[in-house]
Structures are given as C-alpha cells and as structure tokens.
Enzyme design. Structure first.
Site, PDB file in Angstrom:
ATOM      1  N   GLU A 117       5.227 -37.288   3.456  1.00 22.41           N
ATOM      2  CA  GLU A 117       4.769 -38.538   4.065  1.00 22.41           C
ATOM      3  C   GLU A 117       4.760 -39.703   3.077  1.00 22.41           C
ATOM      4  O   GLU A 117       3.789 -39.903   2.347  1.00 22.41           O
ATOM      5  CB  GLU A 117       3.350 -38.366   4.646  1.00 22.41           C
ATOM      6  CG  GLU A 117       2.828 -39.653   5.281  1.00 22.41           C
ATOM      7  CD  GLU A 117       1.417 -39.542   5.870  1.00 22.41           C
ATOM      8  OE1 GLU A 117       0.754 -38.514   5.665  1.00 22.41           O
ATOM      9  OE2 GLU A 117       0.992 -40.510   6.522  1.00 22.41           O
ATOM     10  N   LYS A 140       7.492 -37.528   7.470  1.00 23.75           N
ATOM     11  CA  LYS A 140       6.467 -38.290   8.210  1.00 23.75           C
ATOM     12  C   LYS A 140       6.476 -39.721   7.697  1.00 23.75           C
ATOM     13  O   LYS A 140       5.758 -40.065   6.756  1.00 23.75           O
ATOM     14  CB  LYS A 140       5.099 -37.645   8.016  1.00 23.75           C
ATOM     15  CG  LYS A 140       3.950 -38.404   8.668  1.00 23.75           C
ATOM     16  CD  LYS A 140       2.686 -37.576   8.770  1.00 23.75           C
ATOM     17  CE  LYS A 140       1.542 -38.412   9.292  1.00 23.75           C
ATOM     18  NZ  LYS A 140       0.380 -37.634   9.721  1.00 23.75           N
ATOM     19  N   GLY A 193      -2.402 -47.216  12.175  1.00 22.30           N
ATOM     20  CA  GLY A 193      -3.321 -48.293  12.538  1.00 22.30           C
ATOM     21  C   GLY A 193      -2.711 -49.301  13.495  1.00 22.30           C
ATOM     22  O   GLY A 193      -3.342 -50.311  13.828  1.00 22.30           O
TER      23      GLY A 193
HETATM   24  P1  13P Z   1      -2.453 -42.201  11.379  1.00 25.04           P
HETATM   25  O1  13P Z   1      -1.611 -41.754  12.558  1.00 25.04           O
HETATM   26  O2  13P Z   1      -3.837 -42.616  11.769  1.00 25.04           O
HETATM   27  O3  13P Z   1      -1.729 -43.174  10.514  1.00 25.04           O
HETATM   28  O4  13P Z   1      -2.729 -40.913  10.502  1.00 25.04           O
HETATM   29  C1  13P Z   1      -1.710 -40.047  10.228  1.00 25.04           C
HETATM   30  C2  13P Z   1      -1.938 -39.418   8.904  1.00 25.04           C
HETATM   31  O5  13P Z   1      -2.022 -38.227   8.807  1.00 25.04           O
HETATM   32  C3  13P Z   1      -1.998 -40.276   7.718  1.00 25.04           C
HETATM   33  O6  13P Z   1      -1.891 -39.491   6.572  1.00 25.04           O
END
Ligand code: 13P
Length: 334
Positions: free
Chosen positions: A177, A219, A263
């Site tokens: 991510e 991600k 967000g």
């Molecule tokens: P959000 O979808 O709230 O951005 O969170 C996903 C997430 O796992 C962030 O690390």
C-alpha cells in the site's frame, strides 16, 4: 515460497463482486474514530464494534477478507469464539496489518517513512500460525510543491518490498500500500505524475527483491484531484486517468488492485470504483479492480452504532448496505 498458496489466496481476495474490509485501525486511529461518536476506546468497545461488523449476516457475499490489527487477531468474541474463527466460518480470509506506523524521514522536509521491519520475520511466522492469510503494509506519500522527493519514494519503496518479500516467504499474500494522500489543492495531473513516479519506484524495488507479482495485491489511491482542489475531476476522468497510469506502471501479472478509500466522501468513492469497473473491459485493463476500504465501509455503521448495544442491528444494516453497494461498484453495476 509456497507459490500456489500465494496465488490462490491473492485470487480469492479479488474474487468477482468481492473485496476487503480494512478494520486494522491502530490504537490511535480507532480512538479518533470513537472520539467522533463520543465512545471511549477500550478493549471491550473495540471488540463489540468490530464483532458487529464481522457478524453482519450476508456480508460474506461482498467481503472476501478483513484486515485485522494485532489486538483483534488475538481476541475472542463476546461468546468466546476467536474473532479469526468468526471470519473463517463465513469463508472470509483474515489478514493482518504488520507495519508499525510512520515516523519523520531523517533530513527530509515533511516526508514520512514506515517502520516495522525489525523482527518482522518472526512476527509473520506467528501471524501465520494465528490464521492469517495475508498482510498489509502502508507507506504514506504526501503531495506538495516539494514532495515527494526521490529520497522519500526510494526509502518507502524499499521498505514495502522488504515487507512483501518477507510476507511471501511466510506464505502470506502481501498487500502493498503506497498511499498517496488526497490532502491538498493539486489537480489530477499532479496526482497522476506522483502516482506514476511512486509505482515505478515500488515495482522496481519489488522486482529487485524477488517478489512474486502473481502472489501480491496492490493497494493504491485512485488518481484523483486533491481534496481541496477548486475543480475536482469526476468519476469518468478519474477512471480514465487511473487506468492510463496503471498501464504505464503496473505489471499485468499482478492479479488485482484493492483501492483504499482515503477519506474521500462515500458517494464519490463508490462512483469512482464503479466507473473503473465499467471502463476496465474496453480499456483492456488486465487487473481486477476491487477495494480494501476502511472509512468508506465503516463511516455509516460507526455513526449508526454510537457505542450502544441497542443500535447493533441498525449498525449491521448500515454496514450491509455499504458493503452491498461497494460490491456492486466492484462489478460496475452500482
Ligand atoms: P481507508 O479506506 O479509510 O483509506 O483505509 C484503508 C486502509 O487500510 C488504510 O491503510
């Protein structure tokens, strides 16, 4: 490396119509979420809230996996059933956040680096024994006039790849991510440029560190206008630019993309995911476009729950409704 297990798990996580619930808020983040509804964050309140999400009837039609925090993977539900079993009994794959959050990058101006590599090999072994099938590590990239720098991107990409390689060694599918924050008034072109640079760097490091691309998921953020931009791009443009950017940077052997919600308001997250799936076939995008949402799946149920046992049913309904709509967007049918 158990390649077959990795590939099977990665594909199961992005099965048709399904995606991931991110419920891996760290202690500080869940406290902030609970503060917003005036609920004290305790081991019990966190358990009650998360158990409500995990036991929502029928949600396994749309949810393939759930990312847990360290506390939750070791926790039992109210009746003594391990939380991991609550999920696996419904065919949902438990995952685990393994990074330890961000700290300022030394000698940098307002950039962050993610910690958590020390001792990670041993922790992954334990998480595998506790029943995890996949892992997550989040790097944070800020867009400003001065950031990201090549130093910031290289450092974060290196750590992401170290994490991914160690996860695969342990038989766990890494969710890589690199979150590009939506904060700022930049336009979509600037987000495109930063996403492109970031993914080049990340996939360069993943290749150097021998990560099996078929056995991982990406991600990312979508390519969008900054949250406070004067004119924000709509779903059609977001989908076009995101696919254009991935075609330059994302190898076809990665089975799927599980977007974060970051967000963004719920309606725009849903519309953007829907547009991505509507355009995928015509654009010959080879990846599944799925989700790994925290806020966009949890905002409505959190507000409906408000920490009260009598609201559990209403909260579960709110979660089911968001999951169903997100599952539809994941097929381009919302
Ligand atoms: P959000 O979808 O709230 O951005 O969170 C996903 C997430 O796992 C962030 O690390």
């Amino acid at each position: 490396m158990d390649k077959q297990r990795l590939v099977q798990t990665a594909q199961a996580l992005v099965a048709e119509g399904k995606g991931i619930l991110a419920a891996d808020e760290s202690g500080g983040t869940i406290k902030r979420r609970f503060d917003s509804i005036n609920v004290e964050s305790t081991e019990d309140s966190r358990r009650n809230y998360r158990e409500m999400l995990f036991r929502t009837a029928g949600v396994n039609e749309f949810i393939s996996g759930v990312i847990l925090f360290d506390e939750t993977i070791r926790q039992d539900g109210a009746d003594g059933t391990p939380m991991v079993k609550v999920l696996t009994d419904q065919g949902i794959i438990p995952g685990i956040k393994v990074d330890k959050g961000t700290v300022p990058l030394p000698e940098a101006q307002d950039e962050l680096v993610t910690e958590g590599l020390d001792g990670l090999r041993d922790r992954l072994k334990e998480y595998n024994e506790l029943g995890a099938g996949f892992t997550k590590w989040r790097a944070v990239i800020k867009i400003s006039d001065d950031t990201p720098t090549p130093y910031g991107l290289a450092t974060n990409a290196h750590a992401l790849a170290r994490f991914a390689a160690l996860s695969q060694e342990a038989g766990l599918v890494p969710i890589v991510e690199p979150e590009i924050l939506r904060d700022g008034d930049h336009d979509i072109d600037r987000c495109f440029e930063v996403t492109e640079e970031t993914l080049w760097e990340v996939f360069d490091q993943l290749a150097q560190q021998k990560v099996l691309l078929e056995g991982m998921l990406l991600k990312p953020s979508m390519v969008i206008s900054g949250g406070s931009a004067a004119k924000r791009a709509g779903p059609k443009e977001v989908a076009e630019r995101t696919i254009e950017c991935f075609k330059r940077t994302l190898p076809a052997s990665v089975p799927g993309v599980v977007f974060l919600s970051g967000g963004e308001p719920d309606d725009s997250v849903t519309a953007n995911l829907n547009a991505l799936n509507q355009q995928a076939a015509d654009a010959k995008a080879p990846w599944e476009f799925s989700f790994s949402f925290g806020r966009s799946l949890q905002g409505a149920p959190l507000a409906a729950w408000a920490g009260k046992a009598e609201n559990i049913e209403a909260a579960a309904l709110a979660f089911y409704t968001r999951a169903k709509l997100t599952g539809a967007a994941r097929k381009g049918a919302a």
